[in-house]
Design an enzyme around this catalytic site. Structure first.
Site, PDB file in Angstrom:
ATOM      1  N   TRP A  21      -7.030  11.857   1.889  1.00  0.00           N
ATOM      2  CA  TRP A  21      -5.768  12.360   2.460  1.00  0.00           C
ATOM      3  C   TRP A  21      -4.585  11.478   2.038  1.00  0.00           C
ATOM      4  CZ3 TRP A  21      -3.065  10.601   7.285  1.00  0.00           C
ATOM      5  CH2 TRP A  21      -1.975  11.436   7.593  1.00  0.00           C
ATOM      6  N   TYR A  54      -5.441  19.080   1.575  1.00  0.00           N
ATOM      7  CA  TYR A  54      -4.911  17.815   1.060  1.00  0.00           C
ATOM      8  C   TYR A  54      -4.256  18.066  -0.301  1.00  0.00           C
ATOM      9  CZ  TYR A  54      -7.754  15.444   4.658  1.00  0.00           C
ATOM     10  OH  TYR A  54      -8.314  15.021   5.836  1.00  0.00           O
ATOM     11  N   ASN A 296     -11.327  -3.672   2.222  1.00  0.00           N
ATOM     12  CA  ASN A 296     -11.845  -2.914   3.359  1.00  0.00           C
ATOM     13  C   ASN A 296     -13.374  -2.904   3.419  1.00  0.00           C
ATOM     14  OD1 ASN A 296      -9.177  -2.446   3.857  1.00  0.00           O
ATOM     15  ND2 ASN A 296      -9.163  -0.314   3.179  1.00  0.00           N
TER      16      ASN A 296
HETATM   17  N1  LIG Z   1      -9.574  15.384  10.070  1.00  0.00           N
HETATM   18  C1  LIG Z   1      -8.318  15.040  10.059  1.00  0.00           C
HETATM   19  O1  LIG Z   1      -7.464  15.688  10.667  1.00  0.00           O
HETATM   20  C2  LIG Z   1      -7.908  13.816   9.290  1.00  0.00           C
HETATM   21  C3  LIG Z   1      -6.608  13.302   9.438  1.00  0.00           C
HETATM   22  C4  LIG Z   1      -6.279  12.161   8.708  1.00  0.00           C
HETATM   23  C5  LIG Z   1      -7.215  11.558   7.884  1.00  0.00           C
HETATM   24  N2  LIG Z   1      -8.459  12.092   7.734  1.00  0.00           N
HETATM   25  C6  LIG Z   1      -9.480  11.499   6.849  1.00  0.00           C
HETATM   26  O2  LIG Z   1      -9.596  10.103   7.096  1.00  0.00           O
HETATM   27  C7  LIG Z   1      -9.332   9.377   5.909  1.00  0.00           C
HETATM   28  C8  LIG Z   1      -8.706   8.048   6.253  1.00  0.00           C
HETATM   29  O3  LIG Z   1      -7.475   8.259   6.950  1.00  0.00           O
HETATM   30  P1  LIG Z   1      -6.228   7.365   6.590  1.00  0.00           P
HETATM   31  O4  LIG Z   1      -6.001   7.406   5.122  1.00  0.00           O
HETATM   32  O5  LIG Z   1      -5.137   7.748   7.503  1.00  0.00           O
HETATM   33  O6  LIG Z   1      -6.829   5.912   6.961  1.00  0.00           O
HETATM   34  P2  LIG Z   1      -6.112   4.562   7.357  1.00  0.00           P
HETATM   35  O7  LIG Z   1      -7.124   3.512   7.101  1.00  0.00           O
HETATM   36  O8  LIG Z   1      -5.552   4.642   8.723  1.00  0.00           O
HETATM   37  O9  LIG Z   1      -4.889   4.425   6.338  1.00  0.00           O
HETATM   38  C9  LIG Z   1      -5.120   4.245   4.982  1.00  0.00           C
HETATM   39  C10 LIG Z   1      -3.853   3.750   4.302  1.00  0.00           C
HETATM   40  O10 LIG Z   1      -3.506   2.450   4.783  1.00  0.00           O
HETATM   41  C11 LIG Z   1      -3.131   1.618   3.703  1.00  0.00           C
HETATM   42  N3  LIG Z   1      -4.185   0.598   3.539  1.00  0.00           N
HETATM   43  C12 LIG Z   1      -5.534   0.786   3.452  1.00  0.00           C
HETATM   44  N4  LIG Z   1      -6.180  -0.371   3.346  1.00  0.00           N
HETATM   45  C13 LIG Z   1      -5.229  -1.319   3.362  1.00  0.00           C
HETATM   46  C14 LIG Z   1      -5.311  -2.729   3.272  1.00  0.00           C
HETATM   47  N5  LIG Z   1      -6.466  -3.366   3.179  1.00  0.00           N
HETATM   48  N6  LIG Z   1      -4.139  -3.421   3.307  1.00  0.00           N
HETATM   49  C15 LIG Z   1      -2.939  -2.796   3.398  1.00  0.00           C
HETATM   50  N7  LIG Z   1      -2.815  -1.452   3.476  1.00  0.00           N
HETATM   51  C16 LIG Z   1      -3.972  -0.719   3.462  1.00  0.00           C
HETATM   52  C17 LIG Z   1      -2.995   2.532   2.488  1.00  0.00           C
HETATM   53  O11 LIG Z   1      -1.697   3.131   2.502  1.00  0.00           O
HETATM   54  P3  LIG Z   1      -0.460   2.607   1.621  1.00  0.00           P
HETATM   55  O12 LIG Z   1      -0.302   3.564   0.505  1.00  0.00           O
HETATM   56  O13 LIG Z   1       0.687   2.650   2.579  1.00  0.00           O
HETATM   57  O14 LIG Z   1      -0.762   1.228   1.124  1.00  0.00           O
HETATM   58  C18 LIG Z   1      -4.029   3.580   2.798  1.00  0.00           C
HETATM   59  O15 LIG Z   1      -3.858   4.790   2.107  1.00  0.00           O
HETATM   60  C19 LIG Z   1      -8.432  10.332   5.083  1.00  0.00           C
HETATM   61  O16 LIG Z   1      -8.439  10.036   3.716  1.00  0.00           O
HETATM   62  C20 LIG Z   1      -9.079  11.655   5.382  1.00  0.00           C
HETATM   63  O17 LIG Z   1     -10.229  11.808   4.585  1.00  0.00           O
HETATM   64  C21 LIG Z   1      -8.812  13.210   8.441  1.00  0.00           C
END
Ligand SMILES: NC(=O)c1ccc[n+]([C@@H]2O[C@H](COP(=O)([O-])OP(=O)(O)OC[C@H]3O[C@@H](n4cnc5c(N)ncnc54)[C@H](OP(=O)(O)O)[C@@H]3O)[C@@H](O)[C@H]2O)c1
Length: 326
Positions: A21, A54, A296
């Protein structure tokens, strides 16, 4: 990597997984996506999460091309997709879980992913305008036709999940196996409170999302919005209020010394905190660059550092314990 059963099913999912996402088709094209998926797979991740919505289908196209290039054994990984928002404006193509749309949607996703079947398929949101019975029959048929292996829900209420399960039980249909809710230090209610009965009663598994609250829990927003961040992307401005919320940022600042004392990063502590919950089958991580994947993945080693004293310290900072709500 540890593997956990997806609820009461026989399927084992890596406790950390990887989703696309915001990132695939937006922040990264095929090359970067391949680098991240390869790093995740090398760390033992076996589940890659996706959805038709997505990047309006682009995310599935990118993942499909990457899977083709990486040519992993099909039995060694799991792929998901999700339906609800749709790709086109039209009375039967948007915001619906009706039978016509679901049966067409799965074929579109399989084409974009270049796969014969997905392992997990989710109803991305509830659709109060379609009878749950109609949706359950359609999801059963998708599984029965071999186009998906397990089906589940995302952000449904406990009552809706229970109704779907009971309809499936009554008609001997494939039952919903898993739910995909948000779960992180700032959003605990559904996983810890609302679904509490479902783990025991129907063996619900969970594939939880946004473990870092979109990056807020890494501390990267403590000094404002970084240029290279999700909050700065066109079409994601709606995330800004949550990512600049001063009360939450104050909590993140107070969590930082706890992580530092443990010798881990805030991101690793936030991910490990999710892993401490045994009702979480897999924590879906997200990353916009491969360095984040590497950081991570080390969260697995941090879990044992979160002993009861540390968990109590974290709870004190968070000040939210949904299980104690009246
Ligand atoms: N079912 C649903 O409704 C729903 C909704 C949302 C998500 N999802 C699923 O859950 C997955 C994960 O959600 P999410 O992407 O929101 O997860 P998250 O872990 O909350 O956020 C990930 C974002 O945080 C930043 N990040 C990640 N690791 C980092 C680190 N070590 N240091 C600094 N920044 C870091 C990056 O963004 P930057 O680009 O800002 O660095 C990354 O894209 C999605 O890909 C999707 O598959 C499902």
């Amino acid at each position: 990597m540890n593997y956990r059963h997806l609820g009461r099913s026989g399927l084992k999912v890596s406790e950390l997984s990887f989703g696309s996402w915001v990132t695939f088709g937006n922040q990264m094209g095929e090359d970067k996506a391949r680098e991240c998926m390869a790093a995740a797979y090398a760390a033992g991740i076996n589940f890659f999460d996706n959805a038709e919505g997505y990047a309006l289908g682009q995310s599935e196209i990118v993942m499909g091309n990457v899977l083709k290039k990486l040519a992993w054994r099909r039995g060694s990984y799991l792929v998901s997709t999700k339906f609800y928002w749709g790709l086109h404006v039209g009375p039967n193509e948007k915001n619906t879980l009706n039978r016509k749309r679901l049966l067409e949607a799965i074929d579109g996703s399989l084409t974009r992913l270049q796969l014969d079947y997905v392992d997990l398929v989710f109803c991305h949101r509830p659709d109060p305008t379609t009878p749950i019975e109609e949706t359950v029959w359609a999801m059963h048929d998708i599984v029965a036709r071999g186009k998906a292996v397990y089906w589940g829900t995302s952000e449904w209420s406990a009552a809706e999940i229970m109704e779907a399960w009971q309809i499936a039980d009554k008609h001997h249909l494939h039952k919903p196996v898993m739910e995909q809710p948000q779960y992180n230090m700032f959003n605990r209610r559904k996983v810890e409170y609302e679904y509490a009965r479902l783990y025991q009663d129907i063996g619900l598994g969970t594939t939880t999302w946004s473990p870092l609250a979109s990056g807020l829990l890494t501390g990267k927003y403590n000094a404002g919005i970084p240029a290279e961040s999700r909050a700065n992307l066109k079409d994601y401005e709606w995330l800004k209020p949550a990512l600049t919320d001063l009360e939450q940022i104050d909590k993140v600042r107070k969590l930082a010394p706890i992580a530092a004392d443990l010798g881990i990063t805030l991101a690793q502590m936030a991910l490990a905190w999710c892993l401490k919950n045994p009702h979480v089958s897999t924590v879906i991580t997200g990353a916009s660059r491969v360095e984040q994947v590497h950081e991570n993945m080390k969260a697995q080693d941090a879990v044992e550092k979160l002993n009861p004293e540390v968990m109590a310290l974290i709870d004190e900072v968070l000040g939210n314990k949904p299980l104690e709500e009246g």
